[in-house]
Enzyme design. Structure first.
Site, PDB file in Angstrom:
ATOM      1  N   HIS A   1      -9.874  39.346  23.987  1.00 21.79           N
ATOM      2  CA  HIS A   1      -9.650  38.577  25.434  1.00 21.79           C
ATOM      3  C   HIS A   1      -8.192  38.032  25.060  1.00 21.79           C
ATOM      4  O   HIS A   1      -7.669  37.996  24.064  1.00 21.79           O
ATOM      5  CB  HIS A   1     -10.476  37.717  25.359  1.00 21.79           C
TER       6      HIS A   1
ATOM      7  N   HIS B   1      -6.670  34.633  25.981  1.00 21.51           N
ATOM      8  CA  HIS B   1      -6.929  33.176  25.853  1.00 21.51           C
ATOM      9  C   HIS B   1      -5.885  32.354  26.560  1.00 21.51           C
ATOM     10  O   HIS B   1      -4.799  32.926  26.563  1.00 21.51           O
ATOM     11  CB  HIS B   1      -7.425  32.814  24.574  1.00 21.51           C
TER      12      HIS B   1
ATOM     13  N   HIS C   1     -11.067  31.507  27.533  1.00 24.06           N
ATOM     14  CA  HIS C   1     -10.392  32.958  28.018  1.00 24.06           C
ATOM     15  C   HIS C   1      -9.557  32.487  29.274  1.00 24.06           C
ATOM     16  O   HIS C   1      -9.730  31.476  30.038  1.00 24.06           O
ATOM     17  CB  HIS C   1     -11.603  33.792  28.721  1.00 24.06           C
TER      18      HIS C   1
ATOM     19  N   HIS D   1     -17.318  35.244  33.474  1.00 25.03           N
ATOM     20  CA  HIS D   1     -17.014  36.477  32.436  1.00 25.03           C
ATOM     21  C   HIS D   1     -17.794  37.428  32.812  1.00 25.03           C
ATOM     22  O   HIS D   1     -18.853  37.701  33.536  1.00 25.03           O
ATOM     23  CB  HIS D   1     -17.701  35.862  31.305  1.00 25.03           C
TER      24      HIS D   1
ATOM     25  N   HIS E   1     -12.947  37.220  34.122  1.00 24.67           N
ATOM     26  CA  HIS E   1     -11.879  36.221  33.822  1.00 24.67           C
ATOM     27  C   HIS E   1     -10.546  37.108  33.832  1.00 24.67           C
ATOM     28  O   HIS E   1     -10.651  38.313  33.470  1.00 24.67           O
ATOM     29  CB  HIS E   1     -11.962  35.664  32.523  1.00 24.67           C
TER      30      HIS E   1
ATOM     31  N   ASP F   1     -10.509  38.840  30.384  1.00 24.88           N
ATOM     32  CA  ASP F   1     -11.661  39.866  30.012  1.00 24.88           C
ATOM     33  C   ASP F   1     -10.970  41.236  29.801  1.00 24.88           C
ATOM     34  O   ASP F   1     -10.834  41.834  30.665  1.00 24.88           O
ATOM     35  CB  ASP F   1     -12.780  39.679  30.738  1.00 24.88           C
TER      36      ASP F   1
ATOM     37  N   HIS G   1     -12.305  39.395  18.254  1.00 23.79           N
ATOM     38  CA  HIS G   1     -13.534  38.549  17.936  1.00 23.79           C
ATOM     39  C   HIS G   1     -14.208  39.394  17.023  1.00 23.79           C
ATOM     40  O   HIS G   1     -14.028  40.670  16.531  1.00 23.79           O
ATOM     41  CB  HIS G   1     -14.273  38.512  19.143  1.00 23.79           C
TER      42      HIS G   1
ATOM     43  N   ARG H   1     -13.637  33.851  16.091  1.00 25.08           N
ATOM     44  CA  ARG H   1     -12.387  34.573  16.300  1.00 25.08           C
ATOM     45  C   ARG H   1     -12.053  35.053  14.952  1.00 25.08           C
ATOM     46  O   ARG H   1     -11.569  34.234  14.078  1.00 25.08           O
ATOM     47  CB  ARG H   1     -11.294  33.464  17.016  1.00 25.08           C
TER      48      ARG H   1
END
Length: 193
Positions: free
Chosen positions: A91, A93, A109, A117, A126, A129, A167, A184
């Site tokens: 993602h 952020h 995000h 999401h 998002h 995403d 992630h 993360r």
């Protein structure tokens, strides 16, 4: 004789004018062809990049490139140093800050339109995403996609100054607000290239 002399002088004076007025049947030269205009070269795409580093003691590394074109932004990511095969959520952020040990300093995000999401092909999602990166048995993998929800150019949807997060688990593309992708494990700050 005097008349003849005047006629002869008059003939000499008028001779160039008579020749110019139709004595010649030669066509005028064709004009030089105008060269076709050469199209201006396409502007080079605007590019931003983020180098991903893993948490303390991790061998995770990677490079993410964002290239802005007339059709949107092309996102290309390559990562290595992961253990085992599988999918890992990936993602963009909100904050370009990887200073916290668990990378929570990157915030949530990137979501300038306040959407739910979802996956990268969902209408409602998002802007950050980006789905999952597929990792092979050798611990390397990559991702390539195009999105119209991001820009490299300055503006509310710019990627510059944001954080890229890799992630621990797969993003299920449904669970709110993060896709249940786990902790993360990699982080990078997007900088204009």
């Amino acid at each position: 004789m005097r008349l003849f002399k005047h006629a002869w002088i008059l003939g000499l004076v008028l001779l160039p004018f008579m020749a110019a007025c139709g004595g010649s049947k030669e066509a005028p030269p064709a004009p030089e062809p105008t060269p076709a205009p050469t199209p201006a070269p396409a502007p080079a795409p605007k590019v931003a990049m983020a180098e991903i580093t893993g948490r303390a003691g991790s061998t995770v590394t990677g490079l993410v490139t964002f290239s802005e074109t007339a059709d949107g932004v092309e996102v290309t990511a390559k990562v290595s140093g992961l253990e085992g095969a599988g999918e890992h959520g990936f993602h963009l952020h909100q904050i370009g800050d990887c200073s916290a040990e668990d990378f929570t300093s990157a915030g949530g995000h990137f979501n300038p339109a306040d959407q739910i999401h979802g996956g990268p092909s969902d209408a409602d999602r998002h802007a950050g995403d980006l789905g999952n990166i597929q990792i092979g048995e050798d611990g390397t993998g990559g991702l390539s996609l195009s999105t119209k929800l991001l820009t490299v150019s300055p503006g509310p949807n710019s990627v510059v100054g944001r954080g890229v997060i890799l992630h621990e688990k797969s993003d299920d593309l449904v669970s709110q607000p993060t896709g249940a992708a786990g902790s993360r494990i990699g982080c990078g700050v997007v900088q204009e290239g």
